[in-house]
Scaffold this motif. Structure first.
Motif, PDB file in Angstrom:
ATOM      1  N   ALA A 194      47.438 -27.899  -4.706  1.00 30.30           N
ATOM      2  CA  ALA A 194      46.575 -28.923  -5.295  1.00 30.30           C
ATOM      3  C   ALA A 194      45.266 -29.051  -4.527  1.00 30.30           C
ATOM      4  N   ALA A 195      44.209 -29.384  -5.240  1.00 33.58           N
ATOM      5  CA  ALA A 195      42.919 -29.643  -4.590  1.00 33.58           C
ATOM      6  C   ALA A 195      42.914 -31.068  -4.042  1.00 33.58           C
ATOM      7  N   PRO A 196      42.241 -31.282  -2.895  1.00 31.10           N
ATOM      8  CA  PRO A 196      42.118 -32.648  -2.361  1.00 31.10           C
ATOM      9  C   PRO A 196      41.056 -33.412  -3.168  1.00 31.10           C
ATOM     10  N   LEU A 197      41.445 -33.847  -4.366  1.00 28.65           N
ATOM     11  CA  LEU A 197      40.452 -34.407  -5.295  1.00 28.65           C
ATOM     12  C   LEU A 197      39.780 -35.672  -4.775  1.00 28.65           C
ATOM     13  N   ARG A 198      40.535 -36.519  -4.068  1.00 31.10           N
ATOM     14  CA  ARG A 198      39.931 -37.770  -3.566  1.00 31.10           C
ATOM     15  C   ARG A 198      38.778 -37.472  -2.618  1.00 31.10           C
ATOM     16  N   GLU A 199      39.031 -36.528  -1.725  1.00 31.60           N
ATOM     17  CA  GLU A 199      38.006 -36.192  -0.732  1.00 31.60           C
ATOM     18  C   GLU A 199      36.830 -35.487  -1.401  1.00 31.60           C
ATOM     19  N   ILE A 200      37.118 -34.657  -2.399  1.00 35.39           N
ATOM     20  CA  ILE A 200      36.040 -33.957  -3.105  1.00 35.39           C
ATOM     21  C   ILE A 200      35.175 -34.961  -3.874  1.00 35.39           C
ATOM     22  N   VAL A 201      35.837 -35.937  -4.510  1.00 40.44           N
ATOM     23  CA  VAL A 201      35.097 -36.971  -5.230  1.00 40.44           C
ATOM     24  C   VAL A 201      34.190 -37.740  -4.255  1.00 40.44           C
ATOM     25  N   ALA A 202      34.724 -38.087  -3.089  1.00 37.63           N
ATOM     26  CA  ALA A 202      33.928 -38.828  -2.107  1.00 37.63           C
ATOM     27  C   ALA A 202      32.709 -38.010  -1.688  1.00 37.63           C
ATOM     28  N   LEU A 203      32.896 -36.716  -1.458  1.00 36.06           N
ATOM     29  CA  LEU A 203      31.780 -35.862  -1.043  1.00 36.06           C
ATOM     30  C   LEU A 203      30.726 -35.739  -2.144  1.00 36.06           C
ATOM     31  N   LYS A 204      31.180 -35.542  -3.379  1.00 42.90           N
ATOM     32  CA  LYS A 204      30.188 -35.367  -4.453  1.00 42.90           C
ATOM     33  C   LYS A 204      29.386 -36.655  -4.648  1.00 42.90           C
ATOM     34  N   GLU A 205      30.035 -37.802  -4.407  1.00 42.05           N
ATOM     35  CA  GLU A 205      29.306 -39.078  -4.522  1.00 42.05           C
ATOM     36  C   GLU A 205      28.309 -39.232  -3.379  1.00 42.05           C
ATOM     37  N   GLN A 206      28.732 -38.818  -2.202  1.00 45.64           N
ATOM     38  CA  GLN A 206      27.848 -38.905  -1.035  1.00 45.64           C
ATOM     39  C   GLN A 206      26.567 -38.104  -1.269  1.00 45.64           C
ATOM     40  N   TYR A 207      26.689 -36.949  -1.933  1.00 50.12           N
ATOM     41  CA  TYR A 207      25.527 -36.070  -2.119  1.00 50.12           C
ATOM     42  C   TYR A 207      24.902 -36.172  -3.513  1.00 50.12           C
ATOM     43  N   GLY A 208      25.416 -37.075  -4.339  1.00 50.74           N
ATOM     44  CA  GLY A 208      24.836 -37.215  -5.676  1.00 50.74           C
ATOM     45  C   GLY A 208      24.994 -35.958  -6.515  1.00 50.74           C
ATOM     46  N   ALA A 209      26.120 -35.252  -6.328  1.00 48.25           N
ATOM     47  CA  ALA A 209      26.393 -34.066  -7.153  1.00 48.25           C
ATOM     48  C   ALA A 209      27.257 -34.472  -8.347  1.00 48.25           C
ATOM     49  N   TRP A 210      27.426 -33.549  -9.280  1.00 49.20           N
ATOM     50  CA  TRP A 210      28.363 -33.756 -10.395  1.00 49.20           C
ATOM     51  C   TRP A 210      29.638 -32.995 -10.063  1.00 49.20           C
ATOM     52  N   LEU A 211      30.738 -33.431 -10.682  1.00 49.48           N
ATOM     53  CA  LEU A 211      32.025 -32.755 -10.441  1.00 49.48           C
ATOM     54  C   LEU A 211      32.710 -32.409 -11.750  1.00 49.48           C
ATOM     55  N   MET A 212      33.128 -31.139 -11.844  1.00 49.71           N
ATOM     56  CA  MET A 212      33.946 -30.699 -12.981  1.00 49.71           C
ATOM     57  C   MET A 212      35.301 -30.278 -12.432  1.00 49.71           C
ATOM     58  N   VAL A 213      36.385 -30.824 -13.006  1.00 53.81           N
ATOM     59  CA  VAL A 213      37.727 -30.485 -12.552  1.00 53.81           C
ATOM     60  C   VAL A 213      38.479 -29.820 -13.706  1.00 53.81           C
ATOM     61  N   ASP A 214      38.967 -28.622 -13.429  1.00 48.09           N
ATOM     62  CA  ASP A 214      39.734 -27.864 -14.416  1.00 48.09           C
ATOM     63  C   ASP A 214      41.209 -28.220 -14.242  1.00 48.09           C
ATOM     64  N   GLU A 215      41.717 -28.966 -15.211  1.00 51.89           N
ATOM     65  CA  GLU A 215      43.123 -29.420 -15.139  1.00 51.89           C
ATOM     66  C   GLU A 215      44.032 -28.550 -16.014  1.00 51.89           C
ATOM     67  N   ALA A 216      43.722 -27.259 -16.090  1.00 50.95           N
ATOM     68  CA  ALA A 216      44.537 -26.353 -16.913  1.00 50.95           C
ATOM     69  C   ALA A 216      46.017 -26.449 -16.544  1.00 50.95           C
ATOM     70  N   HIS A 217      46.303 -26.584 -15.226  1.00 46.98           N
ATOM     71  CA  HIS A 217      47.703 -26.628 -14.790  1.00 46.98           C
ATOM     72  C   HIS A 217      48.115 -28.017 -14.319  1.00 46.98           C
ATOM     73  N   GLY A 218      47.289 -29.023 -14.632  1.00 49.14           N
ATOM     74  CA  GLY A 218      47.617 -30.393 -14.241  1.00 49.14           C
ATOM     75  C   GLY A 218      47.925 -31.279 -15.445  1.00 49.14           C
ATOM     76  N   THR A 219      47.207 -31.036 -16.534  1.00 48.94           N
ATOM     77  CA  THR A 219      47.376 -31.856 -17.736  1.00 48.94           C
ATOM     78  C   THR A 219      48.815 -31.807 -18.241  1.00 48.94           C
ATOM     79  N   GLY A 220      49.377 -32.998 -18.462  1.00 45.03           N
ATOM     80  CA  GLY A 220      50.747 -33.067 -18.987  1.00 45.03           C
ATOM     81  C   GLY A 220      51.806 -33.169 -17.893  1.00 45.03           C
ATOM     82  N   LEU A 221      51.383 -32.969 -16.631  1.00 46.44           N
ATOM     83  CA  LEU A 221      52.386 -32.847 -15.565  1.00 46.44           C
ATOM     84  C   LEU A 221      52.278 -33.875 -14.441  1.00 46.44           C
TER      85      LEU A 221
END
Ligand code: PLP
Length: 395
Positions: A194-221
């Protein structure tokens, strides 16, 4: 000059020599835990149909009803005349499921990735990818013309480093400031971690970036409502672009983007893989809608519980390499390394009645060949026991 055919045969011979030749195996049965291949019935541990929905009566009946009402084909792209009711019903169901303002469906997850990334970014922008993201994300990033930067798999220090570099480019730019987009998967397709999504979200907010998350293997589970890892980690509302496929745990086919109304309106206007492609068949959309509904019923939860029980059984039997961390996954790689050895192992398992293809370069890095074992809610305890016994003989 060698002839066209001679040239291709030379290239194919090189693939064979490296253990990288791939071939299609015709399946004469519906997708399920047992496959009929060349007259042999094989136990299937290779599908992404984690909840066992691809052959589920509810999906089949929804597809048949859609064929009865709307026919086999969709007639044109959605913007021309093909925006049939089943697509609108599916998008409403998806937005409701993912708790986003809106959703847009594509013919495949691959098309969703290229459509979205190329619509959002162009030359002068910056896209930052995890080293192990799926090929469709890599292709999308290259096609967009944006500057591509990669960070080591799940390495937050390197991600911060790339963001710092991107931020400096933005500061230096005089006219158009580059947009910065980070793309990661939630559960990685070939390693199951799994990706550390919480930490990635915090970083993208810190730098004003956008985030795309591919949940191909997460959706439904994952998550209380099985929306995906973003739900489980409580960050859905902070991800600009939530991508996924309807062809894995949801058992149907097609890709999607969930997000704001503005994002979806923009993609309808700018995503080339959406605009310039015939709409998928209505039966696929109807089956996907039925799957989203089913996942949210008690049966959906029961299926998921069953899947995790089988995963626990397999990992307790010490087969494969369970992904690190506390998040379980239905993807359990059995690492082999050498490409030729992986092909031989897959062949030996096939002789024992098990279907688990060897995953090799370029799907994974060279020397990282593996058997990619996947489990389904429809596998029984005795089938998993059979798998464990067969894997023990490989050693
Ligand atoms: C399968 C997959 C896709 C592509 O989805 P399709 O609907 O099969 O085109 C995208 N990303 C990841 C991580 C995948 O595993």
């Amino acid at each position: 000059m060698p002839s066209f055919t001679d040239e291709l045969n030379t290239r194919l011979a090189a693939l064979r020599e490296q253990g990288l030749f791939r071939e299609l195996r015709r399946v004469d049965s519906p997708p399920g835990t047992r496959l009929e291949i060349a007259g042999q019935t094989l136990l299937n541990f290779s599908a992404n149909d984690y909840l066992g929905l691809a052959g589920h009566p509810a999906l089949r009946e929804a597809a048949l009803r859609a064929v009865d009402r709307f026919g086999a084909g969709s007639g044109a792209s959605r913007l021309i005349c093909g925006s049939l009711a089943p697509f609108h019903e599916l998008e409403a169901a998806l937005a409701d499921f993912k708790q986003t303002e809106a959703a847009l469906t594509f013919a495949t997850g691959y098309a969703a990735a290229t459509g979205a990334v190329c619509a959002l970014l162009g030359r002068g922008d910056i896209v930052i990818l995890d080293k192990l993201v799926h090929a469709c994300i890599v292709d999308a990033a290259r096609l967009s013309g944006a500057t591509l930067r990669v960070f080591a798999h799940n390495d937050l220090t390197e991600l911060a480093d790339r963001l710092q570099w991107a931020d400096a480019q933005r500061t230096a730019a005089t006219a158009d400031k580059p947009q910065i987009l980070i793309v990661t998967e939630s559960i990685f397709s070939m390693d199951g971690d799994a990706a550390p999504l919480r930490e990635i979200v915090a970083l993208k907010e810190q730098y004003g970036a956008w985030l795309m998350v591919d949940e191909a293997h997460g959706t439904g589970l994952y998550g209380a409502h099985q929306r995906g890892l973003a739900e489980a980690l409580d960050v859905s509302g902070r991800i600009e672009i939530q991508m996924g496929t309807l062809g894995k745990a949801l058992g149907a086919g097609g890709g999607f983007i969930c997000g704001s109304r503005a994002l979806v309106d923009y993609l309808v206007n700018r995503a080339r893989s959406f605009i310039f492609s015939t709409a998928p068949v209505p039966a696929a959309a109807a089956a996907a809608t039925a799957a989203i509904q089913l996942v949210q019923t008690p049966e959906g939860k029961t299926r998921l519980d069953n899947l995790w029980r089988r995963v626990a059984q397999l990992t307790a039997g010490r087969a494969g390499t369970p992904p690190g961390g506390s998040i379980p996954s239905a993807i359990i790689p059995y690492m082999i390394g050498d490409e030729g050895a992986a092909v031989t192992a897959a062949q030996r398992l096939r002789e024992q009645g098990l279907f688990i293809p060897a995953i090799r370069y370029p799907t994974v890095a060279r020397g990282q060949a593996r058997l990619r074992i996947t489990l389904s809610a429809n596998h029984t305890a005795s089938e998993v026991a059979e798998l464990l016994a067969a894997l023990a003989l490989l050693k």
